[in-house]
Design a protein around this motif. Sequence first.
Motif, PDB file in Angstrom:
ATOM      1  N   THR A   3       0.818  -1.204   0.000  1.00  0.00           N
ATOM      2  CA  THR A   3       0.000   0.000   0.000  1.00  0.00           C
ATOM      3  C   THR A   3       0.856   1.260   0.000  1.00  0.00           C
ATOM      4  O   THR A   3       0.313   2.362  -0.025  1.00  0.00           O
ATOM      5  CB  THR A   3      -0.952   0.030   1.212  1.00  0.00           C
ATOM      6  N   SER A   4       2.188   1.097   0.039  1.00  0.00           N
ATOM      7  CA  SER A   4       3.128   2.224   0.004  1.00  0.00           C
ATOM      8  C   SER A   4       2.811   3.270   1.071  1.00  0.00           C
ATOM      9  O   SER A   4       2.902   4.459   0.833  1.00  0.00           O
ATOM     10  CB  SER A   4       3.158   2.868  -1.379  1.00  0.00           C
ATOM     11  N   GLY A   5       2.379   2.808   2.239  1.00  0.00           N
ATOM     12  CA  GLY A   5       2.069   3.718   3.328  1.00  0.00           C
ATOM     13  C   GLY A   5       0.666   4.287   3.298  1.00  0.00           C
ATOM     14  O   GLY A   5       0.252   4.975   4.221  1.00  0.00           O
ATOM     15  N   ALA A   6      -0.085   4.008   2.222  1.00  0.00           N
ATOM     16  CA  ALA A   6      -1.462   4.503   2.125  1.00  0.00           C
ATOM     17  C   ALA A   6      -2.386   3.641   2.988  1.00  0.00           C
ATOM     18  O   ALA A   6      -2.062   2.508   3.340  1.00  0.00           O
ATOM     19  CB  ALA A   6      -1.933   4.479   0.675  1.00  0.00           C
ATOM     20  N   LEU A   7      -3.537   4.170   3.299  1.00  0.00           N
ATOM     21  CA  LEU A   7      -4.525   3.445   4.092  1.00  0.00           C
ATOM     22  C   LEU A   7      -5.041   2.205   3.349  1.00  0.00           C
ATOM     23  O   LEU A   7      -5.274   1.167   3.948  1.00  0.00           O
ATOM     24  CB  LEU A   7      -5.688   4.373   4.447  1.00  0.00           C
ATOM     25  N   TYR A   8      -5.221   2.329   2.028  1.00  0.00           N
ATOM     26  CA  TYR A   8      -5.734   1.209   1.249  1.00  0.00           C
ATOM     27  C   TYR A   8      -5.173   1.241  -0.166  1.00  0.00           C
ATOM     28  O   TYR A   8      -4.609   2.233  -0.616  1.00  0.00           O
ATOM     29  CB  TYR A   8      -7.270   1.219   1.205  1.00  0.00           C
ATOM     30  N   GLU A   9      -5.371   0.117  -0.858  1.00  0.00           N
ATOM     31  CA  GLU A   9      -5.016  -0.009  -2.271  1.00  0.00           C
ATOM     32  C   GLU A   9      -6.216  -0.587  -3.003  1.00  0.00           C
ATOM     33  O   GLU A   9      -6.724  -1.650  -2.623  1.00  0.00           O
ATOM     34  CB  GLU A   9      -3.813  -0.940  -2.436  1.00  0.00           C
ATOM     35  N   ASP A  10      -6.708   0.121  -4.030  1.00  0.00           N
ATOM     36  CA  ASP A  10      -7.761  -0.430  -4.868  1.00  0.00           C
ATOM     37  C   ASP A  10      -7.169  -1.562  -5.697  1.00  0.00           C
ATOM     38  O   ASP A  10      -6.079  -1.437  -6.246  1.00  0.00           O
ATOM     39  CB  ASP A  10      -8.333   0.640  -5.816  1.00  0.00           C
ATOM     40  N   VAL A  11      -7.882  -2.677  -5.771  1.00  0.00           N
ATOM     41  CA  VAL A  11      -7.462  -3.812  -6.585  1.00  0.00           C
ATOM     42  C   VAL A  11      -8.609  -4.192  -7.500  1.00  0.00           C
ATOM     43  O   VAL A  11      -9.739  -3.733  -7.331  1.00  0.00           O
ATOM     44  CB  VAL A  11      -7.010  -5.008  -5.708  1.00  0.00           C
ATOM     45  N   SER A  12      -8.329  -5.041  -8.452  1.00  0.00           N
ATOM     46  CA  SER A  12      -9.322  -5.451  -9.434  1.00  0.00           C
ATOM     47  C   SER A  12     -10.530  -6.107  -8.765  1.00  0.00           C
ATOM     48  O   SER A  12     -10.397  -6.799  -7.758  1.00  0.00           O
ATOM     49  CB  SER A  12      -8.683  -6.431 -10.422  1.00  0.00           C
ATOM     50  N   GLU A  13     -11.701  -5.902  -9.350  1.00  0.00           N
ATOM     51  CA  GLU A  13     -12.903  -6.562  -8.848  1.00  0.00           C
ATOM     52  C   GLU A  13     -12.860  -8.054  -9.124  1.00  0.00           C
ATOM     53  O   GLU A  13     -13.605  -8.818  -8.530  1.00  0.00           O
ATOM     54  CB  GLU A  13     -14.161  -5.941  -9.452  1.00  0.00           C
ATOM     55  N   THR A  14     -12.018  -8.482 -10.063  1.00  0.00           N
ATOM     56  CA  THR A  14     -11.731  -9.897 -10.276  1.00  0.00           C
ATOM     57  C   THR A  14     -10.248 -10.062  -9.984  1.00  0.00           C
ATOM     58  O   THR A  14      -9.396  -9.809 -10.826  1.00  0.00           O
ATOM     59  CB  THR A  14     -12.060 -10.325 -11.723  1.00  0.00           C
ATOM     60  N   LEU A  15      -9.956 -10.453  -8.752  1.00  0.00           N
ATOM     61  CA  LEU A  15      -8.586 -10.527  -8.258  1.00  0.00           C
ATOM     62  C   LEU A  15      -8.098 -11.966  -8.363  1.00  0.00           C
ATOM     63  O   LEU A  15      -8.600 -12.855  -7.677  1.00  0.00           O
ATOM     64  CB  LEU A  15      -8.558 -10.051  -6.806  1.00  0.00           C
ATOM     65  N   LEU A  16      -7.126 -12.213  -9.252  1.00  0.00           N
ATOM     66  CA  LEU A  16      -6.604 -13.555  -9.477  1.00  0.00           C
ATOM     67  C   LEU A  16      -5.325 -13.752  -8.675  1.00  0.00           C
ATOM     68  O   LEU A  16      -4.369 -12.982  -8.811  1.00  0.00           O
ATOM     69  CB  LEU A  16      -6.316 -13.791 -10.961  1.00  0.00           C
ATOM     70  N   LEU A  17      -5.314 -14.789  -7.858  1.00  0.00           N
ATOM     71  CA  LEU A  17      -4.127 -15.203  -7.106  1.00  0.00           C
ATOM     72  C   LEU A  17      -3.705 -16.549  -7.697  1.00  0.00           C
ATOM     73  O   LEU A  17      -4.343 -17.576  -7.459  1.00  0.00           O
ATOM     74  CB  LEU A  17      -4.447 -15.316  -5.623  1.00  0.00           C
ATOM     75  N   ALA A  18      -2.652 -16.543  -8.514  1.00  0.00           N
ATOM     76  CA  ALA A  18      -2.247 -17.721  -9.281  1.00  0.00           C
ATOM     77  C   ALA A  18      -1.393 -18.665  -8.438  1.00  0.00           C
ATOM     78  O   ALA A  18      -0.557 -18.236  -7.651  1.00  0.00           O
ATOM     79  CB  ALA A  18      -1.479 -17.293 -10.528  1.00  0.00           C
TER      80      ALA A  18
END
Length: 177
Positions: A3-18
């Motif tokens: 998150t580079s120090g940010a509170l949150y990180e927007d990620v894809s609505e279809t998040l693939l963890l391979a």
Amino acid sequence: FNTSGALYEDVSETLLLADVGGSGVDVTIEGGEDNRIYDLVQFGGYTFPGPQALIDWNWGTYQNYHGTDIVFSAPVNSMSLIAGDFGIDDDGQIKISAFDAAGTLVDSDSIWWNVNANPPFALLSVSGGGIVRVHYSSGGQRTNSTFFDDITFELDGPILSVSGLAAGGTATLIVNN
């Protein structure tokens, strides 16, 4: 996630963890609204191994009527996650429901979430052969305004993967689990 120090990180609505953990299984998190990874130390002052969690919520309407699906590329026989919230609202029932490839309910687990009575996170688990999709949801006034993290699973059986299939070529077969 970084998150580079940010509170949150927007990620894809279809998040693939391979190939999660080298298991040969891909896990796809299909958001119903807007997937975000939150730094929970900044958000709620809560620390645990890997102090980040996902929330899938519409930040304009403060609702997610759809919930979130966790889809496995191969059947698993058990799955668990931790879930909860830091908010000022009661979140009703936090629930996971496991389904097989035919869409039949295999198992479910839930906890009634009261902001004053529960710790920030609780463990939910399901088991049964052939699980390919788990639906995550929470209730309350602001539906699905809860976080989840630490998805774990056990494979249902051996998984065969093949690469290099071509006429006259050499194929590689790998069996996991």
